[in-house]
Design an enzyme around this catalytic site. Structure first.
Site, PDB file in Angstrom:
ATOM      1  N   SER A 146     -14.053  -9.598  30.882  1.00  0.00           N
ATOM      2  CA  SER A 146     -13.200 -10.027  31.984  1.00  0.00           C
ATOM      3  C   SER A 146     -12.814 -11.474  31.756  1.00  0.00           C
ATOM      4  O   SER A 146     -13.544 -12.230  31.103  1.00  0.00           O
ATOM      5  CB  SER A 146     -13.942  -9.898  33.315  1.00  0.00           C
ATOM      6  OG  SER A 146     -13.248 -10.577  34.352  1.00  0.00           O
ATOM      7  N   TYR A 159     -20.930 -12.139  38.986  1.00  0.00           N
ATOM      8  CA  TYR A 159     -20.044 -11.422  38.062  1.00  0.00           C
ATOM      9  C   TYR A 159     -19.789 -12.263  36.814  1.00  0.00           C
ATOM     10  O   TYR A 159     -19.874 -11.775  35.684  1.00  0.00           O
ATOM     11  CB  TYR A 159     -18.733 -11.088  38.762  1.00  0.00           C
ATOM     12  CG  TYR A 159     -17.836 -10.152  37.998  1.00  0.00           C
ATOM     13  CD1 TYR A 159     -18.215  -8.834  37.740  1.00  0.00           C
ATOM     14  CD2 TYR A 159     -16.588 -10.573  37.536  1.00  0.00           C
ATOM     15  CE1 TYR A 159     -17.384  -7.971  37.050  1.00  0.00           C
ATOM     16  CE2 TYR A 159     -15.749  -9.718  36.846  1.00  0.00           C
ATOM     17  CZ  TYR A 159     -16.150  -8.417  36.605  1.00  0.00           C
ATOM     18  OH  TYR A 159     -15.327  -7.564  35.913  1.00  0.00           O
TER      19      TYR A 159
END
Length: 243
Positions: A146, A159
């Site tokens: 990501s 995250y």
């Protein structure tokens, strides 16, 4: 995007997190290009739906329950693929989990889950599949990371920790495995229009996000790379940049 899709015909490719989002879009594209697929996910209902999506497909598609948090489940997934396909040419790690919360409000359980799925799960899956590929002296691994793995975003502490860790893990994998014929790529998408956002309040406008099919095309292009060079990292952002 121009690439030689003929090289995918008959290639045996495993995909984790295959029932939703980038994983599903990638599975549908690779099947249409003639690849044989080993697809895994933990959602049994969506696995059944996925099976029906490939009716009439010319590819060999194997669907299996997979929980990347459990090493036994990963080994069963790999062994099933080997028993049905003989070998695995490539692995695409799409399984992931994320939520956004402030650092002070993030619970230990939420933090642990993101580390367990995104980092530990990718480590375990890559390790077992890489051992098989090293024995064959050939293979590819693609880790879907990501943009949160290399830039700081507010409300993203857990995250980002998992994705920064995955980026570091991938770089070490690249260094060690290339010597044994296994090449590793990290793909870092920005905001992508998937069900990832369904349980997240105040998410960006999904119409401005990257279509999941575009990420799938980039994955296919990496799998089609001709010999002589290796794509180690791709960052993909929406047209407007970070949303």
């Amino acid at each position: 995007m121009v690439f030689n899709t003929n090289s995918l015909k008959g290639k045996n490719i495993a995909i984790t997190g295959a029932t939703k989002g980038i994983g599903r879009a990638t599975a549908m594209l690779l099947s249409s290009l003639g690849a044989n697929l080993l697809l895994g996910a933990r959602d049994v209902i969506h696995l059944q739906d996925l099976t029906s999506s490939f009716s009439g497909s010319q590819s060999n598609v194997i669907v299996q329950y997979l929980n990347v948090e459990e090493e036994k489940s990963i080994m069963e997934f790999l062994n099933l693929g080997l028993s049905k396909l003989g070998k695995i040419d490539a692995l695409v790690n799409c399984a992931g989990y994320g939520l956004f919360n402030s650092f002070l409000d993030l619970t230990t359980e939420e933090f642990d889950r993101m580390i367990s799925v995104n980092l530990r799960g990718s480590f375990l899956t890559s390790k077992h599949f890489a051992n098989h590929m090293v024995r064959n002296k050939r293979g590819q691994i693609i880790n879907i990371n990501s943009i949160a793995g290399n830039i700081v975003l507010e409300g993203n502490s857990g995250y980002s920790a998992s994705k920064f860790g995955l980026l570091g893990l991938t770089k070490v994998m690249q260094l060690e495995l290339r010597k044994q014929g296994v090449f590793v790529t990290s793909i870092l998408p920005g905001s992508t229009n998937t069900s990832f956002w369904d349980h997240i309040d105040n998410h960006p406008d999904k119409s401005k996000m990257i279509p999941q099919e575009v990420i799938a095309m980039n994955i296919a292009s990496v799998l089609c790379q001709p010999e002589g060079a290796v794509v180690e990292e791709i960052t993909i952002t929406p047209p407007l940049g970070v949303l």
